[in-house]
Design a protein around this motif. Sequence first.
Motif, PDB file in Angstrom:
ATOM      1  N   GLY A 235       0.806  -1.217   0.000  1.00 57.39           N
ATOM      2  CA  GLY A 235       0.000   0.000   0.000  1.00 57.39           C
ATOM      3  C   GLY A 235       0.840   1.267   0.000  1.00 57.39           C
ATOM      4  N   GLY A 236       1.958   1.236  -0.695  1.00 56.18           N
ATOM      5  CA  GLY A 236       2.793   2.428  -0.828  1.00 56.18           C
ATOM      6  C   GLY A 236       3.601   2.765   0.413  1.00 56.18           C
ATOM      7  N   ALA A 237       3.669   1.850   1.370  1.00 51.90           N
ATOM      8  CA  ALA A 237       4.447   2.105   2.586  1.00 51.90           C
ATOM      9  C   ALA A 237       5.185   0.846   3.006  1.00 51.90           C
ATOM     10  CB  ALA A 237       3.520   2.555   3.714  1.00 51.90           C
ATOM     11  N   ALA A 254       7.854   4.414  -4.379  1.00 49.69           N
ATOM     12  CA  ALA A 254       7.742   3.583  -3.174  1.00 49.69           C
ATOM     13  C   ALA A 254       6.461   2.758  -3.238  1.00 49.69           C
ATOM     14  CB  ALA A 254       7.776   4.456  -1.931  1.00 49.69           C
ATOM     15  N   THR A 255       6.460   1.845  -4.196  1.00 54.73           N
ATOM     16  CA  THR A 255       5.307   0.964  -4.392  1.00 54.73           C
ATOM     17  C   THR A 255       5.855  -0.445  -4.667  1.00 54.73           C
ATOM     18  OG1 THR A 255       5.381   1.379  -6.765  1.00 54.73           O
ATOM     19  CG2 THR A 255       3.911   2.792  -5.466  1.00 54.73           C
ATOM     20  N   GLN A 275      -3.656  -5.992  -1.151  1.00 55.17           N
ATOM     21  CA  GLN A 275      -3.974  -4.551  -1.230  1.00 55.17           C
ATOM     22  C   GLN A 275      -3.427  -3.908  -2.502  1.00 55.17           C
ATOM     23  OE1 GLN A 275      -2.685  -2.147   2.088  1.00 55.17           O
ATOM     24  NE2 GLN A 275      -2.748  -3.908   3.462  1.00 55.17           N
ATOM     25  N   ASP A 276      -2.398  -4.506  -3.075  1.00 54.48           N
ATOM     26  CA  ASP A 276      -1.732  -3.900  -4.232  1.00 54.48           C
ATOM     27  C   ASP A 276      -2.105  -4.570  -5.551  1.00 54.48           C
ATOM     28  OD1 ASP A 276      -0.446  -2.036  -2.651  1.00 54.48           O
ATOM     29  OD2 ASP A 276       1.308  -3.321  -2.321  1.00 54.48           O
ATOM     30  N   ILE A 296       1.210  -9.883   4.824  1.00 52.29           N
ATOM     31  CA  ILE A 296       1.526  -9.337   6.152  1.00 52.29           C
ATOM     32  C   ILE A 296       1.702 -10.507   7.112  1.00 52.29           C
ATOM     33  CG2 ILE A 296       0.712  -7.921   8.081  1.00 52.29           C
ATOM     34  CD1 ILE A 296      -0.734  -6.171   6.008  1.00 52.29           C
ATOM     35  N   MET A 297       2.892 -10.622   7.654  1.00 54.67           N
ATOM     36  CA  MET A 297       3.219 -11.782   8.494  1.00 54.67           C
ATOM     37  C   MET A 297       3.303 -11.381   9.958  1.00 54.67           C
ATOM     38  SD  MET A 297       6.171 -13.464   6.075  1.00 54.67           S
ATOM     39  CE  MET A 297       6.890 -11.897   5.583  1.00 54.67           C
TER      40      MET A 297
END
Length: 321
Positions: A235-237, A254-255, A275-276, A296-297
């Motif tokens: 998500g760009g972060a 930053a993607t 999300q991407d 996401i872990m």
Amino acid sequence: MAHFSGKVLALAGGVGGAKLALGLSRILSPDQLTIVVNTGDDETFHGLHVSPDLDTMLYTLAGLSNPETGWGLAGESFRVLEMLNRYGADTWFNLGDMDMATHIRRTQLLREGATLSEVTAELCLKLGVQHRIIPMSDDSVRTFIGTDQGELAMQDYFVRLRCEPTVASVSYMGAEDARPSEGFSHALEEADLVALCPSNPLLSTGPILVLPTVREELARKRSGRLRVAVSPIIGGAAVRGPAARIMTDLGHDATSLGVAKMYQDICDTFVIDEQDAKEAPAIAGLGVKPVTAPTIMNTEEDKVALARIILELGGGFQHDE
Ligand code: GDP
Ligand code: CA
């Protein structure tokens, strides 16, 4: 039960890399997995050789890491540092009391003439870690960050200045003359699957990939070998840390797509977070196959699930009931 047959090489930095490496280690036997770790962050503190990313990997696989931070040891105290502080020593780098023993032992063995690979194998053995954790090189490579506050050693930028300076350049001192460690070269030859962990592409995988022959070797398409990368950007972060900001400072997007561009010559499949999903077509446009997954872990289940997805991509999974 499904068994993966084949050899896997994982390239990793610290916290993000160790999450996926732990997942892989839960599925693969010790002879199937080699984890090669960045040593560009290594630094001498109080006369001791500290290898932050190797230690994060070691403690994670040994089941000793601090679950809150992802680095350091669980139940750690900092009394040695307090005393050093009384003596007026620089104590901005957080070294715990038990952690200190790792650095003392490493330094001692290095002084006796062991290579960093040998030392790491010894520490793994003594902490009961069976999977191979190997430093990227036994030669010294140091990451330096050019910033608006001058040229900074990696930990100076990362810990002392909390990644606040704007980044103008990243360089890997000594990399040109450093050789990949023997274990790394061997794993590179053998691997049926190379996994670029979701690590910082400039500070963690960057130093590994810049070692002589590594990028060239990974850039070769080899039949029977799959190269998979997982995006550390969601998500760009960044999930954590300065990866997104450094990428932006250095002119990258930053993607996930921005990371895919940095890896496009060395990866067949790029795993991005759900999300991407909208970035998938552009990634496909680079000639890299995008795969969307939950990346996401947080829990051990998350880590194993993502590891399994990566191994499934690599084929070689034999399902027997
Ligand atoms: P460091 O050496 O401790 O900074 O660790 P790494 O370079 O291996 O990992 C840092 C990167 O991991 C950051 O860019 C984070 O965005 C990424 N990261 C951390 N946790 C996760 C996660 O659960 N999933 C994904 N996809 N990336 C993560
Ligand atoms: Ca690191």
